[in-house]
Design an enzyme around this catalytic site. Structure first.
Site, PDB file in Angstrom:
ATOM      1  N   HIS A 146     -33.886 -45.584  59.321  1.00  0.00           N
ATOM      2  CA  HIS A 146     -32.030 -46.507  59.383  1.00  0.00           C
ATOM      3  C   HIS A 146     -33.198 -48.158  59.095  1.00  0.00           C
ATOM      4  O   HIS A 146     -33.473 -48.469  60.108  1.00  0.00           O
ATOM      5  CB  HIS A 146     -31.990 -46.296  61.026  1.00  0.00           C
ATOM      6  CG  HIS A 146     -30.688 -47.189  61.095  1.00  0.00           C
ATOM      7  ND1 HIS A 146     -30.164 -48.105  60.150  1.00  0.00           N
ATOM      8  CD2 HIS A 146     -29.644 -46.269  61.715  1.00  0.00           C
ATOM      9  CE1 HIS A 146     -28.975 -48.071  60.895  1.00  0.00           C
ATOM     10  NE2 HIS A 146     -28.397 -47.674  61.381  1.00  0.00           N
ATOM     11  N   CYS A 172     -25.889 -52.884  61.987  1.00  0.00           N
ATOM     12  CA  CYS A 172     -26.345 -51.654  60.387  1.00  0.00           C
ATOM     13  C   CYS A 172     -25.775 -51.928  59.981  1.00  0.00           C
ATOM     14  O   CYS A 172     -25.192 -51.386  58.701  1.00  0.00           O
ATOM     15  CB  CYS A 172     -26.470 -50.410  60.788  1.00  0.00           C
ATOM     16  SG  CYS A 172     -27.600 -50.305  62.703  1.00  0.00           S
ATOM     17  N   HIS A 228     -23.805 -42.253  56.464  1.00  0.00           N
ATOM     18  CA  HIS A 228     -24.052 -43.344  56.850  1.00  0.00           C
ATOM     19  C   HIS A 228     -25.549 -42.372  57.744  1.00  0.00           C
ATOM     20  O   HIS A 228     -26.752 -42.321  57.736  1.00  0.00           O
ATOM     21  CB  HIS A 228     -23.388 -43.912  58.717  1.00  0.00           C
ATOM     22  CG  HIS A 228     -24.247 -44.390  58.932  1.00  0.00           C
ATOM     23  ND1 HIS A 228     -24.861 -45.913  58.783  1.00  0.00           N
ATOM     24  CD2 HIS A 228     -23.967 -44.851  60.516  1.00  0.00           C
ATOM     25  CE1 HIS A 228     -25.158 -46.333  59.986  1.00  0.00           C
ATOM     26  NE2 HIS A 228     -24.688 -45.148  61.241  1.00  0.00           N
TER      27      HIS A 228
END
Length: 520
Positions: free
Chosen positions: A419, A243, A383
């Site tokens: 995400h 990520c 995040h």
């Protein structure tokens, strides 16, 4: 960002909004801006920081920041100053930048039930799935049928970013393309291509494996295909840090420009993991929310009711360019990259450090590299994956660095788009730049019962105009970890580290913009 077997790094980059073109009217309203050369606020010394490590570790990790940190100095050399001259994306809200950000400002959720494959037997049946995607005008029909979606997204977002930067085919034809590189990473690569190849091997034997199996599976293929398509012959590779991927790419690309190895870099992250292997794999990790009855309410960063992240997909690409190059060709400068940093959490396979040391040290180093003091930052695009431990660990880290958070706005883009894994940093960088250039901060939706430790303004449920009339400097926080429930005793996995990336964006002062115009 989520990651399962990688090293924990942190990366930070800073950008400042510019108005050599369409943003002039708005940026002219920015008053009281200090010139780049006059910033002299120092970064407060932090000394030694140590924290006990859980029982699975036998040693204490110490991180040191010099007790004599000099006042930050921003880069003045136009050959080394890195600006953003174009943006392109593929998202659950479509491929248009303004539409994407307007949907975010409206607080619209892009999360829905999966219909790309039969997910009825899966315990998680929803995602940030892209629908109605078209590559018409960017990829020919034959290649379009062969390519994994991961690379289709990359080619479209990359080409759109080049167009946005006025670097279309006719312009590139007369440029020195050996000075233009491509660095688009992916956390998982061509996952559909890989899964189909394995399925063919098991069911029909190796002779039935397509010759495109390996090429379209490996993570560097996005950068490679985009370079082949556009004739760009500068630095070309990919970075895969789950990520944290896109922010790593920004950091590396900026350094190529600063070292004089390239004038322009096409940079970002791409991912297409909304398919059986991707969804099933994260279910096995027990990382995903299971709100199947209310998918649009599933991603809820910092809310007490959060139960995991929502998988998403897409691609976000920036055109990063030396200020000298941008001025020479009269480019529309959107923002400026100020600096970055990468660090490692070196802690545990599924749990972030509760003290936030890995993240906080990354932010501190990022600010130092950018020549920015903590007091100048007033927006954080977090995040914020909607995981139990990860959300709070990130907040703890932010509060360690920014002692006074009263003027900071902090939001979570993933609350609406899910995400994006390797694409998350690219998509959220674009959202952050739009926040800077518009002054509007999109909401974090599904904020019904905020954790009491989250004392920063998370822009709950409704967009906000920043009270300071402008966003001075904005931070994009992208962290590679999985925050999962404790694993059963019979699960013995190797220890793993995590990737943490922090990106910071800032405003290019109006004085520099006027001088930039005068030089064109």
């Amino acid at each position: 960002m989520a990651g399962i077997a990688s090293t924990c790094f942190s990366s930070g980059v800073l950008f400042r909004a510019n108005e050599v073109g369409g943003n002039g009217a708005f940026l002219a309203q920015y008053n009281g801006l200090r010139s780049v050369e006059s910033v002299s606020a120092g970064i407060k010394p932090r000394g030694f920081v140590s924290a006990p490590v859980p029982k699975c570790r036998s040693r204490t990790i110490k991180a040191m920041v010099s007790s004599t940190v000099s006042a930050p100095k921003r880069e003045k050399d136009p050959k080394k100053r890195v600006v953003i001259t174009g943006m392109g994306l593929v998202s659950v809200f479509g491929n248009d930048i303004d539409t994407f950000y307007n949907k975010l400002l409206e607080g619209e959720s892009g999360i829905s039930l999966i219909d790309r494959f039969d997910a009825s037997s899966f315990s998680v049946r929803f995602a940030g799935q892209i629908r109605g995607f078209s590559s018409k005008g960017y990829i020919d029909g034959k290649n379009d049928r062969r390519l994994d979606d991961c690379w289709r997204y990359c080619l479209v977002a990359g080409r759109r970013a080049l167009e946005d930067a006025n670097l279309g085919p006719q312009v590139l034809e007369i440029m020195d393309r050996s000075r233009i590189g491509v660095l688009v990473g992916s956390g998982m690569g061509g996952l559909t291509a890989f899964s189909n190849g394995v399925e063919a091997l098991i069911q029909k034997g190796y002779k039935k494996i397509t010759p495109f199996f390996i090429p379209y599976s490996i993570t560097n293929m996005g950068s490679a295909l985009l370079a082949i398509d556009t004739g760009l012959m500068g630095p070309n590779y990919s970075i895969s840090t789950a990520c944290a991927t896109a922010n790593y790419c920004f950091y590396a690309a900026a350094n190529h420009i600063r070292r004089g190895e390239a004038d322009i870099m096409v940079v970002g992250g791409t991912e297409a993991a909304v398919m059986p292997t991707g969804v099933g794999g994260f279910i096995a990790c027990r990382a995903l929310s299971q709100r199947n009855e209310e998918p649009q309410k599933a991603s809820r960063p910092w809310d007490k009711g959060r139960d995991g992240f929502v998988i998403g997909e897409g691609c976000g690409v920036l055109i990063m360019e030396s200020l000298e190059s941008a001025r020479k060709r009269g480019a529309n400068i959107i923002a400026e990259y100020l600096g970055g940093s990468i660090t490692c959490d070196a802690h545990h396979m599924t749990d972030p450090r509760s003290d936030g040391l890995g993240v906080s040290s990354c932010i501190t180093k990022s600010l130092k590299d950018a020549g920015v003091s903590p007091e100048e930052v007033n927006y954080v695009n977090a995040h914020a994956t909607s995981t139990l431990a990860g959300d709070l660990a990130e907040v703890n880290a932010i509060k360690m660095v920014f002692k006074d958070t009263s003027e900071i706005k902090m939001n979570g883009t993933k609350s609406m788009i899910g995400h994006g894994l390797g694409a998350a940093g690219g998509l959220e960088a674009i959202a952050t730049i739009k926040a800077i250039t518009t002054g509007w901060v999109h909401p974090t939706i599904n904020q019904d019962n905020l954790e009491p430790d989250v004392t920063i303004d998370t822009v709950p449920n409704v967009k906000k105009k920043h009270e300071q009339s402008q966003i001075h400097l904005a931070l994009v926080d992208t962290i590679q970890w999985l925050s999962l429930p404790p694993l059963p005793p019979n699960n013995t996995y190797a220890k793993q580290y995590f990737s943490i990336q922090v990106s910071a964006f800032g405003i290019i002062d109006f004085g520099m913009l006027k001088s930039s115009k005068a030089s064109q």
